[in-house]
Design an enzyme around this catalytic site. Structure first.
Site, PDB file in Angstrom:
ATOM      1  N   ASP A  19       0.847  -1.190   0.000  1.00  0.00           N
ATOM      2  CA  ASP A  19       0.000   0.000   0.000  1.00  0.00           C
ATOM      3  C   ASP A  19       0.880   1.237   0.000  1.00  0.00           C
ATOM      4  O   ASP A  19       2.046   1.190   0.383  1.00  0.00           O
ATOM      5  CB  ASP A  19      -0.931   0.019   1.214  1.00  0.00           C
ATOM      6  N   GLY A  20       0.292   2.335  -0.451  1.00  0.00           N
ATOM      7  CA  GLY A  20       0.947   3.623  -0.437  1.00  0.00           C
ATOM      8  C   GLY A  20       0.036   4.642   0.220  1.00  0.00           C
ATOM      9  O   GLY A  20      -1.171   4.460   0.287  1.00  0.00           O
ATOM     10  N   GLU A  58       2.437   3.935  -4.115  1.00  0.00           N
ATOM     11  CA  GLU A  58       1.848   2.629  -4.443  1.00  0.00           C
ATOM     12  C   GLU A  58       2.830   1.791  -5.259  1.00  0.00           C
ATOM     13  O   GLU A  58       2.867   0.568  -5.117  1.00  0.00           O
ATOM     14  CB  GLU A  58       0.543   2.795  -5.224  1.00  0.00           C
ATOM     15  N   ASP A  80      -4.320  -2.808  -3.459  1.00  0.00           N
ATOM     16  CA  ASP A  80      -5.618  -2.151  -3.631  1.00  0.00           C
ATOM     17  C   ASP A  80      -5.530  -1.056  -4.686  1.00  0.00           C
ATOM     18  O   ASP A  80      -6.470  -0.306  -4.885  1.00  0.00           O
ATOM     19  CB  ASP A  80      -6.156  -1.619  -2.300  1.00  0.00           C
ATOM     20  N   HIS A 134      -9.453  -0.946   2.523  1.00  0.00           N
ATOM     21  CA  HIS A 134     -10.251  -0.581   3.700  1.00  0.00           C
ATOM     22  C   HIS A 134     -11.499  -1.450   3.813  1.00  0.00           C
ATOM     23  O   HIS A 134     -12.578  -0.973   4.172  1.00  0.00           O
ATOM     24  CB  HIS A 134     -10.603   0.907   3.672  1.00  0.00           C
ATOM     25  N   ASP A 144      -1.553  -0.945   4.905  1.00  0.00           N
ATOM     26  CA  ASP A 144      -2.026   0.433   5.028  1.00  0.00           C
ATOM     27  C   ASP A 144      -1.402   1.097   6.260  1.00  0.00           C
ATOM     28  O   ASP A 144      -0.920   2.231   6.183  1.00  0.00           O
ATOM     29  CB  ASP A 144      -3.556   0.445   5.115  1.00  0.00           C
TER      30      ASP A 144
END
Length: 166
Positions: A19-20, A58, A80, A134, A144
């Site tokens: 994740d970023g 990301e 994601d 999320h 995250d």
């Protein structure tokens, strides 16, 4: 785990969640990755206090995660980011054929990181999986939090560096 027939092939698969984060976007950014192989886990994170974008963060997460692998393996990357997944599975081949130009003949944004990602994937058998962000998926939620930590640590280090230079 192994059996009488030899090692379990599942033990040689590395699952990576990436994740970023960027607050605001553009602004300072962070990336995070959770690597899991059987019972083993590794958490990675990093970031920059300089202005960057969420898309760059990301991209950094899988680049750094793949770079941490010590030998070629089968990898499942869970992201994601449709930007990363679509880019690496669909767009990159066309960009390369077009000399890193889009179909509109414009330079590809983040070309440096796309090139780095292509290089990082070259020695592994990589499957790209999109996951809803999320949504309570444990690996994604941890990635995250790692991205947020990378951002916070980068901003804090820059603040301390600025304070020391005053």
């Amino acid at each position: 785990m192994s059996s009488a027939d030899g090692p379990d092939p599942a033990d040689d698969v590395v699952d990576i969640w990436t994740d970023g984060a960027c607050i605001p976007n553009p602004g300072p950014g962070g990336w995070g990755a959770l690597l899991r192989q059987g019972p083993h886990e590794l958490e990675l994170c990093g970031g920059t206090a300089e202005t960057t974008t969420n898309n760059r963060m990301e991209l950094m997460a899988p680049i750094e995660a793949l770079g941490a692998l010590k030998r070629p393996v089968t990898v499942r990357i869970h992201t994601d980011s449709t930007y990363v997944r679509n880019g690496v599975t669909s767009w990159v081949a066309t960009w390369q054929r077009n000399g890193w130009r889009t179909s509109a003949k414009q330079p590809v944004k983040n070309e440096d990181l796309w090139r780095a990602l292509v290089a990082a994937t070259a020695r592994h058998d990589v499957e790209w999986l999109w996951v809803k962000g999320h949504a309570g998926i444990e690996g994604n939620e941890r990635a995250d939090r790692l991205a947020a930590r990378g951002l916070e640590e980068a901003v804090e280090a820059a603040r301390l560096g600025d304070a020391a230079g005053s």
